[in-house]
Design an enzyme around this catalytic site. Structure first.
Site, mmCIF file in Angstrom:
data_model
loop_
_atom_site.group_PDB
_atom_site.id
_atom_site.type_symbol
_atom_site.label_atom_id
_atom_site.label_comp_id
_atom_site.label_asym_id
_atom_site.label_seq_id
_atom_site.Cartn_x
_atom_site.Cartn_y
_atom_site.Cartn_z
ATOM 1 N N PHE A 1 4.793 0.172 -7.046
ATOM 2 C CA PHE A 1 5.893 -0.772 -7.117
ATOM 3 C C PHE A 1 7.237 -0.130 -6.799
ATOM 4 O O PHE A 1 8.223 -0.785 -6.724
ATOM 5 C CB PHE A 1 5.946 -1.435 -8.495
ATOM 6 C CG PHE A 1 4.614 -1.999 -8.918
ATOM 7 C CD1 PHE A 1 3.910 -2.838 -8.067
ATOM 8 C CD2 PHE A 1 4.043 -1.642 -10.127
ATOM 9 C CE1 PHE A 1 2.683 -3.343 -8.441
ATOM 10 C CE2 PHE A 1 2.827 -2.157 -10.514
ATOM 11 C CZ PHE A 1 2.144 -3.005 -9.669
ATOM 12 N N TRP B 1 9.983 -8.180 -7.705
ATOM 13 C CA TRP B 1 10.263 -6.749 -7.803
ATOM 14 C C TRP B 1 8.970 -5.953 -7.933
ATOM 15 O O TRP B 1 8.849 -4.849 -7.395
ATOM 16 C CB TRP B 1 11.166 -6.475 -9.002
ATOM 17 C CG TRP B 1 11.519 -5.025 -9.177
ATOM 18 C CD1 TRP B 1 12.546 -4.360 -8.584
ATOM 19 C CD2 TRP B 1 10.859 -4.058 -10.003
ATOM 20 N NE1 TRP B 1 12.570 -3.045 -8.980
ATOM 21 C CE2 TRP B 1 11.537 -2.832 -9.847
ATOM 22 C CE3 TRP B 1 9.748 -4.112 -10.849
ATOM 23 C CZ2 TRP B 1 11.144 -1.677 -10.521
ATOM 24 C CZ3 TRP B 1 9.366 -2.959 -11.514
ATOM 25 C CH2 TRP B 1 10.054 -1.761 -11.349
ATOM 26 N N HIS B 2 7.991 -6.523 -8.624
ATOM 27 C CA HIS B 2 6.739 -5.808 -8.838
ATOM 28 C C HIS B 2 5.846 -5.799 -7.601
ATOM 29 O O HIS B 2 4.970 -4.931 -7.493
ATOM 30 C CB HIS B 2 5.978 -6.416 -10.021
ATOM 31 C CG HIS B 2 6.498 -5.970 -11.348
ATOM 32 N ND1 HIS B 2 7.529 -6.622 -12.001
ATOM 33 C CD2 HIS B 2 6.158 -4.919 -12.137
ATOM 34 C CE1 HIS B 2 7.782 -5.993 -13.142
ATOM 35 N NE2 HIS B 2 6.971 -4.957 -13.243
ATOM 36 N N GLY B 3 6.035 -6.726 -6.696
ATOM 37 C CA GLY B 3 5.197 -6.698 -5.506
ATOM 38 C C GLY B 3 5.401 -7.900 -4.612
ATOM 39 O O GLY B 3 5.782 -8.981 -5.063
#
Length: 475
Positions: A475, A320-322
Site C-alpha cells: 500500500f 489510499w489502501h489500494g
C-alpha cells in the site's frame, strides 16, 4: 530488505549502528540519511531517483511556502501546487491503471494498460510530505533548511516502507536535540524483538491458514467453518503483521534516539467502530482527521455536511489502501457504520454490560467481515466469500482440511487471540503478586528473556521459510 530478515537483522542494522555511534554527533543524521537511501535502493533500485526527486521537490516547496507567508493568495497557490505535485506521483503510480481499466470498462474506451509497478512506501512518504507542507502553511513548524534533515523525516528507513506516518512536527526538535541513552537503546531493542516475534511467529503462521482458506473460497471448494477460520486468521494476521512492523519501527527509532508516536492500541479490544479507529493505524486515521476531515468542517456542521465529510474521508481512506473497488467498498462500509453511530447516538444509549458486550461483538463481527473484502482479489470475489461464510452456498459445514489446519496451526491461533487484547494489563490488575513493586525487576527480566528466546526461535523459522512479506508493503 524487510525488518524480519536475516540480512537486515545481522548485516544492515549492525553496520548502521556501528557507523552511527562511532560517528561524531554532528554527522549522525547524515549516516541515517545515507543508510535510508541504501535501504530503499536495495529493494527499489529503479525508484531511488523518484525518491530523491520527491525529497528535493518538497525541500524547495517547503521553503517557498514559508517565504510567501505574508502573501496569503500566492502562498495558497504555492501550497496547492505543492500538494498536487506530491499527489501526481501517487496518482500516476497507484491509480493510473485503475482509471484506465474503469474507463475501458464503463466508457468503452480502448486505452492501454501500462501495468505500472507501485514504488514501495509511496503512500506513506507522500502523506508525510503533504503534512510537512501544510504544517508550514499553518505556521505550526518552520521549513527545514537542511535537505538531509528533511530527508530523514520523510525517508528514515524504520518508517519508510510501511509507516507509521511520522509528521515532521513530531520529530522536528529530535532531529537536532535528541540525546541517545542506554535506556532508550535497550527499550528500542526490546520493542524491536516484540514486533519481530509478532510478525514471524504469529502473523506468518496464521498467513498459511488464511491464504489456504481464501484460496479455497475463491476456488469455491471449501467449507463454512474453513471460511470463518480464514477470516479470523486473516484478521489476526493483518494485526500482528502491521502492528509488528510498527513495533519494530518504533523500536528502531528509539535505538537511534527518536521517539515516534504509537500506531496501535489493541484495536480488537474496541467497544465500537469509532473506538476501533482510535486504536487501529492511529497515524493514518489522525492524518485523515487533521488534513481532510477537520478542514472540511469536521463534525461541527449540519447533518448533511457531516455525512459528506465522513463519506469523503472514508472513500479516500479506502482508495489510499489500494486501487480496487473492494478497497473503496471497505472504506464506505466504515463510513456507513460510523454514520450509524454518530446519527443514532447509540453509544450513549448502551448502559448495561450486556448491551455493551453485544455491541462490542457486533463491532468485531463487522470488522472481520470487512477484512474479507480487504483481503479479496476483487469486490465480487469478496462478496462471494462473505455470502458463503453466512451459509448461502453449497459448501459443507466442515471439511477434513479444516480439521487439519486447526490441528497444525491451532496453537498460533490461540496465541493470536490471547495477545491481540491487553492480557498483560488484565493480569497485572487482577493478580496480587504482579502489583508488588518488588516483582517488577524479576518479571521484567523474565519477559525480556522470553522475548530473546522467542527471537531465536523466530530466526530458525526465517532460516527455513521463504514466505515473509509484510502486508502493508502493498500500500
Amino acid at each position: 530488505m524487510v525488518f524480519s530478515s536475516l540480512i537486515f537483522t545481522f548485516a544492515f542494522l549492525p553496520a548502521v549502528l556501528v557507523l552511527y555511534y562511532l560517528c561524531p554527533r554532528g554527522g549522525r543524521n547524515y549516516i541515517l540519511f545515507a543508510a535510508s537511501m541504501f535501504f530503499y535502493a536495495w529493494g527499489e533500485p529503479k525508484n531511488i531517483l523518484l525518491m530523491l526527486v520527491s525529497l528535493a521537490l518538497n525541500y524547495l516547496l517547503g521553503i517557498l511556502v514559508e517565504h510567501f507567508s505574508g502573501k496569503s493568495k500566492l502562498q495558497k497557490i504555492i501550497l496547492v501546487t505543492a500538494i498536487l505535485c506530491n499527489l501526481s506521483f501517487l496518482l500516476y503510480y497507484k491509480y493510473f491503471d485503475f482509471a484506465v481499466i474503469n474507463s475501458n470498462r464503463f466508457l468503452g474506451t480502448a486505452l492501454e494498460i501500462r501495468n505500472i509497478a507501485l514504488p514501495l512506501g509511496i503512500s506513506f512518504y507522500t502523506f508525510q510530505a503533504i503534512s510537512y507542507l501544510v504544517d508550514i502553511y499553518r505556521k505550526d513548524i518552520a521549513a527545514q533548511k537542511n535537505p538531509v534533515f528533511l530527508g530523514i523525516n520523510i525517508a528514515f528507513f524504520p518508517h519508510l516502507i510501511a509507516g507509521p506516518i511520522v509528521r515532521y512536527k513530531t520529530i522536528e526538535h529530535q532531529l537536532t536535540e535528541r540525546k541517545e541513552s542506554f535506556s532508550d537503546f535497550s527499550e528500542g531493542v526490546f520493542r524491536f524483538l516484540v514486533g519481530f516475534n509478532k510478525k514471524v511467529l504469529i502473523a506468518n503462521n496464521l498467513a498459511v491458514v488464511a491464504d489456504e482458506a481464501f484460496r479455497q473460497g475463491f476456488a469455491q471448494k471449501s467449507s463454512v467453518v474453513m471460511l470463518w477460520l480464514g477470516a479470523l486468521c486473516y484478521s489476526l494476521q493483518i494485526y500482528f503483521d502491521f502492528s509488528g512492523y510498527s513495533d519494530m519501527a518504533i523500536g528502531l527509532g528509539k535505538i537511534f534516539g527518536f521517539h515516534f508516536l504509537e500506531n496501535f492500541n489493541y484495536p480488537y479490544a474496541a467497544t465500537s467502530v469509532k473506538d476501533f479507529w482510535r486504536r487501529w493505524h492511529i497515524s493514518m486515521s489522525t492524518w485523515f482527521r487533521d488534513y481532510v476531515y477537520i478542514p472540511l468542517g469536521g463534525s461541527r456542521v449540519k447533518k448533511g455536511r457531516l455525512i459528506f465529510n465522513l463519506f469523503a474521508v472514508w472513500a479516500l481512506t479506502g482508495l489510499w489502501h489500494g486501487a480496487s473497488w473492494n478497497f473503496v467498498a471497505w472504506g464506505l462500509i466504515y463510513f456507513l457504520l460510523l454514520c450509524f453511530e454518530k446519527l443514532t447516538g447509540i453509544l450513549d444509549k448502551l448502559h448495561s454490560p450486556i448491551s455493551k458486550g453485544i455491541y462490542r461483538a457486533f463491532t468485531m463481527f463487522c470488522v472481520m467481515l470487512n477484512w474479507v473484502l480487504f483481503r479479496a482479489n476483487g469486490l465480487t470475489t469478496g462478496l462471494r466469500y462473505i455470502k458463503a461464510m453466512l451459509g448461502f452456498s453449497h459448501y459443507p459445514f466442515l471439511s477434513d482440511s479444516t480439521v487439519f489446519y486447526f490441528r497444525e496451526y491451532g496453537i498460533y491461533l490461540l496465541f493470536g487471540v490471547l495477545f491481540c487484547v491487553p492480557i498483560g494489563n488484565y493480569l497485572k490488575n487482577h493478580l496480587k503478586f504482579l502489583k508488588n513493586p518488588a516483582a517488577d525487576r524479576p518479571i521484567g527480566f523474565g519477559v525480556s528473556f522470553a522475548q530473546l528466546a522467542l527471537f531465536l526461535i523466530s530466526i530458525s523459522f526465517i532460516a527455513v521459510s521463504s514466505h515473509n512479506p509484510f502486508i502493508y508493503f502493498n500500500f
